[in-house]
Design a protein around this motif. Structure first.
Motif, PDB file in Angstrom:
ATOM      1  N   THR A  77      -3.315   2.420  -0.830  1.00 12.19           N
ATOM      2  CA  THR A  77      -2.254   2.332  -1.842  1.00 12.19           C
ATOM      3  C   THR A  77      -2.737   2.725  -3.234  1.00 12.19           C
ATOM      4  OG1 THR A  77      -2.706  -0.029  -2.156  1.00 12.19           O
ATOM      5  CG2 THR A  77      -0.994   0.582  -0.550  1.00 12.19           C
ATOM      6  N   ALA A  78      -4.045   2.830  -3.431  1.00 10.84           N
ATOM      7  CA  ALA A  78      -4.619   3.382  -4.662  1.00 10.84           C
ATOM      8  C   ALA A  78      -5.849   4.180  -4.261  1.00 10.84           C
ATOM      9  CB  ALA A  78      -4.998   2.277  -5.649  1.00 10.84           C
ATOM     10  N   ARG A  84     -12.343   3.502  -7.386  1.00  9.90           N
ATOM     11  CA  ARG A  84     -11.551   2.391  -6.828  1.00  9.90           C
ATOM     12  C   ARG A  84     -10.695   2.859  -5.665  1.00  9.90           C
ATOM     13  NH1 ARG A  84      -6.134   0.689  -9.016  1.00  9.90           N
ATOM     14  NH2 ARG A  84      -5.754  -1.324  -8.054  1.00  9.90           N
ATOM     15  N   THR A  86      -7.545   0.826  -3.107  1.00 10.66           N
ATOM     16  CA  THR A  86      -6.803  -0.373  -2.738  1.00 10.66           C
ATOM     17  C   THR A  86      -6.088  -0.082  -1.434  1.00 10.66           C
ATOM     18  OG1 THR A  86      -6.490  -0.929  -5.064  1.00 10.66           O
ATOM     19  CG2 THR A  86      -5.062  -2.037  -3.507  1.00 10.66           C
ATOM     20  N   ASP A  88      -3.445  -1.750   1.780  1.00  9.83           N
ATOM     21  CA  ASP A  88      -2.685  -2.759   2.510  1.00  9.83           C
ATOM     22  C   ASP A  88      -3.453  -2.932   3.815  1.00  9.83           C
ATOM     23  OD1 ASP A  88      -0.755  -3.112   0.585  1.00  9.83           O
ATOM     24  OD2 ASP A  88       0.716  -1.800   1.555  1.00  9.83           O
ATOM     25  N   TRP A  89      -3.985  -4.116   4.069  1.00 14.64           N
ATOM     26  CA  TRP A  89      -4.913  -4.384   5.162  1.00 14.64           C
ATOM     27  C   TRP A  89      -4.207  -5.218   6.225  1.00 14.64           C
ATOM     28  CZ3 TRP A  89      -9.612  -2.480   6.054  1.00 14.64           C
ATOM     29  CH2 TRP A  89     -10.468  -3.142   6.926  1.00 14.64           C
ATOM     30  N   GLU A 100      -4.030  -7.628   0.801  1.00 15.15           N
ATOM     31  CA  GLU A 100      -4.429  -6.523  -0.075  1.00 15.15           C
ATOM     32  C   GLU A 100      -5.924  -6.564  -0.309  1.00 15.15           C
ATOM     33  OE1 GLU A 100      -2.146  -4.789  -3.543  1.00 15.15           O
ATOM     34  OE2 GLU A 100      -3.762  -5.862  -4.579  1.00 15.15           O
ATOM     35  N   ASP A 102      -8.885  -4.687  -2.557  1.00 16.02           N
ATOM     36  CA  ASP A 102      -9.174  -3.846  -3.717  1.00 16.02           C
ATOM     37  C   ASP A 102     -10.691  -3.718  -3.816  1.00 16.02           C
ATOM     38  OD1 ASP A 102      -8.164  -2.469  -6.171  1.00 16.02           O
ATOM     39  OD2 ASP A 102      -9.403  -3.976  -7.163  1.00 16.02           O
ATOM     40  N   ARG A 104     -13.834  -1.803  -5.951  1.00 21.68           N
ATOM     41  CA  ARG A 104     -14.174  -1.072  -7.182  1.00 21.68           C
ATOM     42  C   ARG A 104     -15.648  -0.702  -7.177  1.00 21.68           C
ATOM     43  NH1 ARG A 104     -10.102  -1.699 -11.196  1.00 21.68           N
ATOM     44  NH2 ARG A 104      -8.427  -2.998 -10.377  1.00 21.68           N
ATOM     45  N   GLU A 118     -12.158  -7.478  -3.702  1.00 20.81           N
ATOM     46  CA  GLU A 118     -11.248  -8.613  -3.843  1.00 20.81           C
ATOM     47  C   GLU A 118     -10.193  -8.505  -2.754  1.00 20.81           C
ATOM     48  OE1 GLU A 118     -10.104 -10.312  -7.796  1.00 20.81           O
ATOM     49  OE2 GLU A 118      -8.157  -9.536  -7.176  1.00 20.81           O
ATOM     50  N   HIS A 119     -10.063  -9.561  -1.960  1.00 18.27           N
ATOM     51  CA  HIS A 119      -9.125  -9.586  -0.836  1.00 18.27           C
ATOM     52  C   HIS A 119      -8.119 -10.701  -1.106  1.00 18.27           C
ATOM     53  CE1 HIS A 119      -8.826  -9.112   3.840  1.00 18.27           C
ATOM     54  NE2 HIS A 119      -7.631  -9.121   3.265  1.00 18.27           N
TER      55      HIS A 119
END
Length: 155
Positions: A77-78, A84, A86, A88-89, A100, A102, A104, A118-119
């Motif tokens: 999604t990013a 970075r 991101t 959808d998991w 989600e 993320d 970095r 970060e989950h």
């Protein structure tokens, strides 16, 4: 149930530059991910035939199970190469029950990379959310803290 459950945070410093760490994390996923323990096939005591990530916004992570069946794990999604991503998991679940993730990649003064993960979104899983957060907290230690770190050190 609380509106927001535990946020799983992990951070490792790897000895390669952010662009290289990002490329290994995404394009080299199949070379370091512990498919023997962390895959849909592993739940049946088998190894998957393949694991790949489509490196682009909207791309998917897919496992080709031991029996040839494709299974989607996530949707990107990013997508900011070298910086970075991101996702959808939803490994093993319907995409509507995604959490989600993320990740970095930030340069360190020593020339390496601080990889921060970060989950979030475990509340979307209802009563199973808290247990899932605990499992992922432990799982990311192996996946990111051991396997990805070791793969980066070998570069």
């Amino acid at each position: 149930m609380p509106a927001t459950l535990t946020i799983v945070r992990k951070s490792v410093v790897v000895p390669i530059a952010p662009d290289a760490a990002f490329a290994l994390f995404t394009e080299g996923l199949q070379t370091w991910w512990p498919v023997e323990t962390h895959s849909m096939s592993a739940s049946e005591g088998k190894l998957p035939l393949a694991l790949d990530m489509e490196p682009r916004l909207g791309g998917r992570i897919r496992e080709t199970r031991h029996d040839g069946e494709p299974m989607e794990w996530a949707t990107l999604t990013a997508w900011e190469p070298g910086r970075r991503l991101t996702l959808d998991w939803y490994v093993g679940r319907h995409p509507s029950q995604s959490t989600e993730l993320d990740v970095r990649f930030e340069a360190t003064p020593e020339g390496g990379t601080d990889v921060g993960l970060e989950h979030t979104g475990f509340e979307r899983l209802g009563p199973a959310g808290e247990a899932s957060a605990v499992n992922y907290d432990e799982g990311w230690d192996l996946v990111l803290g051991e396997r990805f770190t070791r793969a980066c050190a070998g570069r």
